[in-house]
Design a protein around this motif. Structure first.
Motif, mmCIF file in Angstrom:
data_model
loop_
_atom_site.group_PDB
_atom_site.id
_atom_site.type_symbol
_atom_site.label_atom_id
_atom_site.label_comp_id
_atom_site.label_asym_id
_atom_site.label_seq_id
_atom_site.Cartn_x
_atom_site.Cartn_y
_atom_site.Cartn_z
ATOM 1 N N PHE A 151 3.649 10.114 10.536
ATOM 2 C CA PHE A 151 3.013 8.817 10.711
ATOM 3 C C PHE A 151 3.841 7.948 11.649
ATOM 4 C CE2 PHE A 151 1.510 10.505 6.762
ATOM 5 C CZ PHE A 151 0.171 10.158 6.732
ATOM 6 N N ASP A 152 3.163 7.024 12.323
ATOM 7 C CA ASP A 152 3.833 6.074 13.210
ATOM 8 C C ASP A 152 4.493 4.953 12.412
ATOM 9 O OD1 ASP A 152 2.914 7.150 15.838
ATOM 10 O OD2 ASP A 152 0.943 6.654 15.013
ATOM 11 N N ILE A 153 3.796 4.491 11.383
ATOM 12 C CA ILE A 153 4.295 3.406 10.532
ATOM 13 C C ILE A 153 4.066 3.783 9.079
ATOM 14 C CG2 ILE A 153 3.987 0.993 9.830
ATOM 15 C CD1 ILE A 153 3.040 0.398 12.702
ATOM 16 N N ILE A 154 5.104 3.617 8.281
ATOM 17 C CA ILE A 154 4.985 3.807 6.839
ATOM 18 C C ILE A 154 5.406 2.488 6.206
ATOM 19 C CG2 ILE A 154 5.755 5.095 4.820
ATOM 20 C CD1 ILE A 154 6.266 7.479 6.724
ATOM 21 N N MET A 155 4.484 1.920 5.428
ATOM 22 C CA MET A 155 4.726 0.598 4.886
ATOM 23 C C MET A 155 4.263 0.547 3.442
ATOM 24 S SD MET A 155 3.371 -2.999 6.304
ATOM 25 C CE MET A 155 4.458 -2.826 7.699
ATOM 26 N N GLY A 156 5.163 0.138 2.557
ATOM 27 C CA GLY A 156 4.762 0.022 1.169
ATOM 28 C C GLY A 156 5.822 -0.650 0.325
ATOM 29 N N ASN A 157 5.464 -0.859 -0.916
ATOM 30 C CA ASN A 157 6.377 -1.384 -1.922
ATOM 31 C C ASN A 157 6.476 -0.292 -2.985
ATOM 32 O OD1 ASN A 157 7.865 -2.824 -3.743
ATOM 33 N ND2 ASN A 157 6.300 -4.348 -4.168
ATOM 34 N N PRO A 158 7.484 0.572 -2.881
ATOM 35 C CA PRO A 158 7.557 1.721 -3.791
ATOM 36 C C PRO A 158 7.865 1.289 -5.224
ATOM 37 C CG PRO A 158 9.563 1.571 -2.502
ATOM 38 C CD PRO A 158 8.630 0.514 -1.970
ATOM 39 N N PRO A 159 7.600 2.188 -6.150
ATOM 40 C CA PRO A 159 7.937 1.870 -7.543
ATOM 41 C C PRO A 159 9.449 1.824 -7.736
ATOM 42 C CG PRO A 159 7.153 4.125 -7.356
ATOM 43 C CD PRO A 159 6.991 3.508 -6.009
ATOM 44 N N TYR A 160 9.852 0.960 -8.616
ATOM 45 C CA TYR A 160 11.266 0.825 -8.968
ATOM 46 C C TYR A 160 11.397 1.240 -10.425
ATOM 47 C CZ TYR A 160 11.589 -1.823 -4.669
ATOM 48 O OH TYR A 160 11.550 -2.197 -3.347
ATOM 49 N N TYR A 170 -1.720 6.353 -0.674
ATOM 50 C CA TYR A 170 -1.557 7.051 -1.949
ATOM 51 C C TYR A 170 -1.528 6.035 -3.079
ATOM 52 C CZ TYR A 170 -0.336 11.553 0.095
ATOM 53 O OH TYR A 170 -0.375 12.746 0.759
ATOM 54 N N GLU A 171 -2.095 6.428 -4.210
ATOM 55 C CA GLU A 171 -1.993 5.632 -5.439
ATOM 56 C C GLU A 171 -2.192 6.564 -6.627
ATOM 57 O OE1 GLU A 171 -1.107 3.311 -8.136
ATOM 58 O OE2 GLU A 171 -0.969 2.481 -6.117
ATOM 59 N N ILE A 172 -1.243 6.541 -7.582
ATOM 60 C CA ILE A 172 -1.371 7.429 -8.743
ATOM 61 C C ILE A 172 -2.037 6.747 -9.933
ATOM 62 C CG2 ILE A 172 0.563 8.888 -8.082
ATOM 63 C CD1 ILE A 172 2.189 7.582 -10.329
ATOM 64 N N ASP A 173 -2.172 5.443 -9.897
ATOM 65 C CA ASP A 173 -2.795 4.739 -11.018
ATOM 66 C C ASP A 173 -4.310 4.862 -10.903
ATOM 67 O OD1 ASP A 173 -3.769 3.017 -12.949
ATOM 68 O OD2 ASP A 173 -2.342 1.409 -12.492
ATOM 69 N N GLN A 174 -4.877 5.746 -11.706
ATOM 70 C CA GLN A 174 -6.317 6.008 -11.650
ATOM 71 C C GLN A 174 -7.159 4.771 -11.972
ATOM 72 O OE1 GLN A 174 -7.427 9.067 -10.525
ATOM 73 N NE2 GLN A 174 -5.248 9.428 -10.180
ATOM 74 N N LYS A 175 -6.588 3.813 -12.698
ATOM 75 C CA LYS A 175 -7.331 2.594 -13.034
ATOM 76 C C LYS A 175 -7.610 1.743 -11.793
ATOM 77 C CE LYS A 175 -4.224 1.720 -15.945
ATOM 78 N NZ LYS A 175 -3.175 1.421 -16.820
ATOM 79 N N GLN A 215 4.089 -2.495 -13.779
ATOM 80 C CA GLN A 215 3.793 -2.566 -12.359
ATOM 81 C C GLN A 215 3.931 -4.014 -11.905
ATOM 82 O OE1 GLN A 215 -0.132 -0.777 -12.814
ATOM 83 N NE2 GLN A 215 0.508 0.813 -11.388
ATOM 84 N N ILE A 216 4.587 -4.178 -10.782
ATOM 85 C CA ILE A 216 4.691 -5.480 -10.151
ATOM 86 C C ILE A 216 4.171 -5.294 -8.738
ATOM 87 C CG2 ILE A 216 6.228 -7.314 -9.380
ATOM 88 C CD1 ILE A 216 8.103 -6.485 -11.695
ATOM 89 N N PHE A 217 3.114 -5.997 -8.412
ATOM 90 C CA PHE A 217 2.465 -5.797 -7.131
ATOM 91 C C PHE A 217 3.029 -6.752 -6.083
ATOM 92 C CE2 PHE A 217 -0.590 -4.427 -10.377
ATOM 93 C CZ PHE A 217 -0.706 -3.099 -9.992
ATOM 94 N N SER A 234 2.195 3.785 -1.726
ATOM 95 C CA SER A 234 2.039 3.256 -3.092
ATOM 96 C C SER A 234 1.144 2.024 -3.027
ATOM 97 C CB SER A 234 3.405 2.917 -3.674
ATOM 98 O OG SER A 234 4.178 2.148 -2.754
ATOM 99 N N ALA A 235 -0.155 2.262 -2.875
ATOM 100 C CA ALA A 235 -1.102 1.204 -2.521
ATOM 101 C C ALA A 235 -1.243 0.093 -3.549
ATOM 102 C CB ALA A 235 -2.479 1.809 -2.233
ATOM 103 N N GLY A 236 -1.056 0.393 -4.809
ATOM 104 C CA GLY A 236 -1.232 -0.640 -5.827
ATOM 105 C C GLY A 236 -2.621 -1.237 -5.760
ATOM 106 N N LYS A 237 -2.701 -2.553 -5.726
ATOM 107 C CA LYS A 237 -3.994 -3.239 -5.649
ATOM 108 C C LYS A 237 -4.507 -3.376 -4.217
ATOM 109 C CE LYS A 237 -3.552 -5.897 -9.891
ATOM 110 N NZ LYS A 237 -3.520 -7.250 -10.477
ATOM 111 N N GLY A 238 -3.727 -2.924 -3.232
ATOM 112 C CA GLY A 238 -4.186 -2.931 -1.848
ATOM 113 C C GLY A 238 -3.791 -4.150 -1.044
ATOM 114 N N VAL A 239 -2.801 -4.890 -1.484
ATOM 115 C CA VAL A 239 -2.414 -6.116 -0.777
ATOM 116 C C VAL A 239 -1.916 -5.796 0.635
ATOM 117 C CG1 VAL A 239 -0.904 -8.139 -0.817
ATOM 118 C CG2 VAL A 239 -1.924 -7.311 -2.926
ATOM 119 N N ILE A 240 -1.069 -4.790 0.762
ATOM 120 C CA ILE A 240 -0.578 -4.420 2.098
ATOM 121 C C ILE A 240 -1.725 -3.885 2.944
ATOM 122 C CG2 ILE A 240 0.933 -2.827 3.351
ATOM 123 C CD1 ILE A 240 2.984 -3.225 1.054
ATOM 124 N N LEU A 241 -2.618 -3.123 2.343
ATOM 125 C CA LEU A 241 -3.782 -2.613 3.073
ATOM 126 C C LEU A 241 -4.612 -3.754 3.657
ATOM 127 C CD1 LEU A 241 -4.955 0.160 0.572
ATOM 128 C CD2 LEU A 241 -3.661 0.467 2.704
#
Length: 159
Positions: A101-110, A68-73, A10-12, A47-54
């Motif tokens: 949604f009006d805006i969709i913003m994220g850094n999807p997994p690669y 959304y976030e699939i990493d349960q940790k 993962q790269i956040f 793909s929320a990750g650690k929540g930086v965009i949030l």
């Protein structure tokens, strides 16, 4: 091999990039929409990750956020740091394409398909969006982009 349980790198998103993305989309959105009350703007972070965009969405005044976030940790930290965000700890690729949604913003997994064929076979088998758009020799982020476009309201922004 299940993507939900697989240990993937993962790269956040860096703070400076998240801040840049949020400020630019906010400016563009407000310049092109009748809605000026940010609380009414419906946001998705797939793909929320650690929540930086949030963090930057909230600091810019957005309140109606689903993530959304699939990493349960990451679940505990996200819930503690962002109590007003509507979290779904599930695979975004299985989300309802009719929820808009009006805006969709994220850094999807690669993740490239070439060295992960088994993962892609499972995705195609389990998620209709993946079955619809799978073409081989592709990357996981393609599915996120296609589903993001499907979930945008008319005039919405995908970043």
């Amino acid at each position: 091999m299940d993507l939900n349980k697989n240990q993937l790198s993962q790269i956040f998103t860096p703070d400076y990039m998240a801040e840049f993305m949020v400020k630019n989309v906010k400016s563009l959105y407000l310049a092109n929409q009748d809605i000026k009350i940010l609380e009414k703007v419906k946001i998705l972070e797939p793909s929320a990750g650690k929540g930086v965009i949030l963090k930057y969405l909230i600091s810019e005044g957005f309140k109606n956020i689903t993530a959304y976030e699939i990493d349960q940790k990451l679940e505990r930290s996200l819930l503690e740091n962002y109590p007003d965000v509507k979290f779904k700890f599930d695979n975004f690729l299985g989300s309802n394409p009719n929820e808009k949604f009006d805006i969709i913003m994220g850094n999807p997994p690669y993740l490239g398909q070439n060295y992960n064929a088994q993962i892609f076979q499972e995705l195609v088998k389990n998620y209709s969006i993946c079955k619809k758009y799978f073409v081989g020799n592709m990357d996981l982020f393609y599915f996120f982009i296609h589903l993001g476009i499907d979930k945008l309201k008319p005039g919405g922004f995908l970043s």
